[in-house]
Design a protein around this motif. Sequence first.
Motif, mmCIF file in Angstrom:
data_model
loop_
_atom_site.group_PDB
_atom_site.id
_atom_site.type_symbol
_atom_site.label_atom_id
_atom_site.label_comp_id
_atom_site.label_asym_id
_atom_site.label_seq_id
_atom_site.Cartn_x
_atom_site.Cartn_y
_atom_site.Cartn_z
ATOM 1 N N GLY A 275 -5.243 41.967 -32.075
ATOM 2 C CA GLY A 275 -5.209 40.785 -32.926
ATOM 3 C C GLY A 275 -6.395 40.786 -33.866
ATOM 4 N N VAL A 276 -6.190 40.269 -35.054
ATOM 5 C CA VAL A 276 -7.280 40.115 -36.022
ATOM 6 C C VAL A 276 -7.155 38.741 -36.681
ATOM 7 N N ARG A 277 -8.276 38.287 -37.242
ATOM 8 C CA ARG A 277 -8.302 36.990 -37.943
ATOM 9 C C ARG A 277 -9.490 36.999 -38.901
ATOM 10 N N PRO A 278 -9.472 36.119 -39.889
ATOM 11 C CA PRO A 278 -10.670 36.002 -40.724
ATOM 12 C C PRO A 278 -11.776 35.358 -39.901
ATOM 13 N N GLU A 279 -13.023 35.799 -40.084
ATOM 14 C CA GLU A 279 -14.132 35.149 -39.370
ATOM 15 C C GLU A 279 -14.205 33.698 -39.849
ATOM 16 N N VAL A 280 -14.450 32.788 -38.882
ATOM 17 C CA VAL A 280 -14.286 31.362 -39.174
ATOM 18 C C VAL A 280 -15.295 30.886 -40.223
ATOM 19 N N GLY A 281 -16.586 31.250 -40.040
ATOM 20 C CA GLY A 281 -17.605 30.774 -40.979
ATOM 21 C C GLY A 281 -17.305 31.263 -42.394
ATOM 22 N N GLY A 282 -16.949 32.526 -42.506
ATOM 23 C CA GLY A 282 -16.651 33.108 -43.820
ATOM 24 C C GLY A 282 -15.456 32.424 -44.468
ATOM 25 N N LEU A 283 -14.443 32.113 -43.647
ATOM 26 C CA LEU A 283 -13.242 31.471 -44.188
ATOM 27 C C LEU A 283 -13.555 30.052 -44.662
ATOM 28 N N LEU A 284 -14.326 29.319 -43.848
ATOM 29 C CA LEU A 284 -14.667 27.951 -44.254
ATOM 30 C C LEU A 284 -15.515 27.963 -45.525
ATOM 31 N N GLY A 285 -16.467 28.904 -45.596
ATOM 32 C CA GLY A 285 -17.304 29.016 -46.797
ATOM 33 C C GLY A 285 -16.450 29.332 -48.020
ATOM 34 N N TRP A 286 -15.487 30.213 -47.837
ATOM 35 C CA TRP A 286 -14.607 30.608 -48.943
ATOM 36 C C TRP A 286 -13.773 29.411 -49.407
ATOM 37 N N LEU A 287 -13.223 28.659 -48.422
ATOM 38 C CA LEU A 287 -12.406 27.490 -48.776
ATOM 39 C C LEU A 287 -13.250 26.445 -49.506
ATOM 40 N N LEU A 288 -14.490 26.257 -49.042
ATOM 41 C CA LEU A 288 -15.395 25.301 -49.684
ATOM 42 C C LEU A 288 -15.674 25.726 -51.127
ATOM 43 N N ARG A 289 -15.914 27.021 -51.305
ATOM 44 C CA ARG A 289 -16.182 27.502 -52.672
ATOM 45 C C ARG A 289 -14.961 27.271 -53.560
ATOM 46 N N ARG A 290 -13.771 27.453 -52.968
ATOM 47 C CA ARG A 290 -12.542 27.223 -53.736
ATOM 48 C C ARG A 290 -12.455 25.767 -54.181
ATOM 49 N N VAL A 291 -12.791 24.844 -53.256
ATOM 50 C CA VAL A 291 -12.716 23.421 -53.567
ATOM 51 C C VAL A 291 -13.740 23.066 -54.644
#
Length: 251
Positions: free
Chosen positions: A204-220
């Motif tokens: 199983g793989v997934r995006p690392e949580v901190g990186g994903l949240l940071g990316w989503l925040l930057r998108r917003v």
Amino acid sequence: MRDVAPAPTRGRVLPRNDPRQYDDLAGEWWRPDGVFAMLHWLAEARAALVPPADRPDALLVDLGCGAGLLAPHLAGRGYRHVGVDLTRSALVQAAEHGVKPVNGDATAVPLADGCADVVAAGELLEHVPDWRRVVAEACRLLRPGGLLVLDTLNDTLLSRIVAVHLGERLPTVPKGIHDPRLFVDDRELIAECARHGVALRVRGVRPEVGGLLGWLLRRVRGAQAPAGRAPRIVPTRSAAVLYQGWGVRKG
Ligand SMILES: C[S@@+](CC[C@H](N)C(=O)[O-])C[C@H]1O[C@@H](n2cnc3c(N)ncnc32)[C@H](O)[C@@H]1O
């Protein structure tokens, strides 16, 4: 589950998983913060499974290559990179990134048996009505000792919730791109690969949580957000949603 979804750019309504969505989204492929952003992260993780070529003129066949997002991550590894895809608008962009394009169906690839040192099938199987035929083709193309690498979505309730119901509300998954009826059970995939001489291992793989949240925040935050690095794809204990597979074809 609705089986149609509004296509994002041209306002037309297409069935889920309709390949014409990739034409509508052609301008998104190479935008690092676009709707295909996660494909960039996955391509990096897939490429990490591919060792440097062990002979001159080695060939990597990239089934369902899209716009060739794997290409930059293979730079310097010594492969000729051939990409097979149904979508011409994506292949044009793949060619611009050094991929030799082949417009064709991954269930009937116009390449010779045993031609490939590596076959990649990134985020493809869950888009094909008969994924078993893609597996058969991938294994047919591999030379003995050749490597299959892939990633796909598992056929589980959790996967449907995460990848479709939640994922399509986030800017990381285009709306309507997946038809969950096509998701691929990992045990069935392992069994099918074994039938064709490839002992597939999965994780199983997934995006690392901190990186994903940071990316989503930057998108917003849009233009005001400071630049940050893309989230990494990391191994995770459960293969119930997204998983990678790799395995060598028996000699
Ligand atoms: C989710 S995209 C993944 C693209 C690429 N592998 C990546 O990870 O960036 C799926 C791609 O598979 C292609 N595709 C879908 N069905 C196909 C088939 N039967 N044969 C070849 N390509 C197909 C689509 O055109 C699209 O480019």
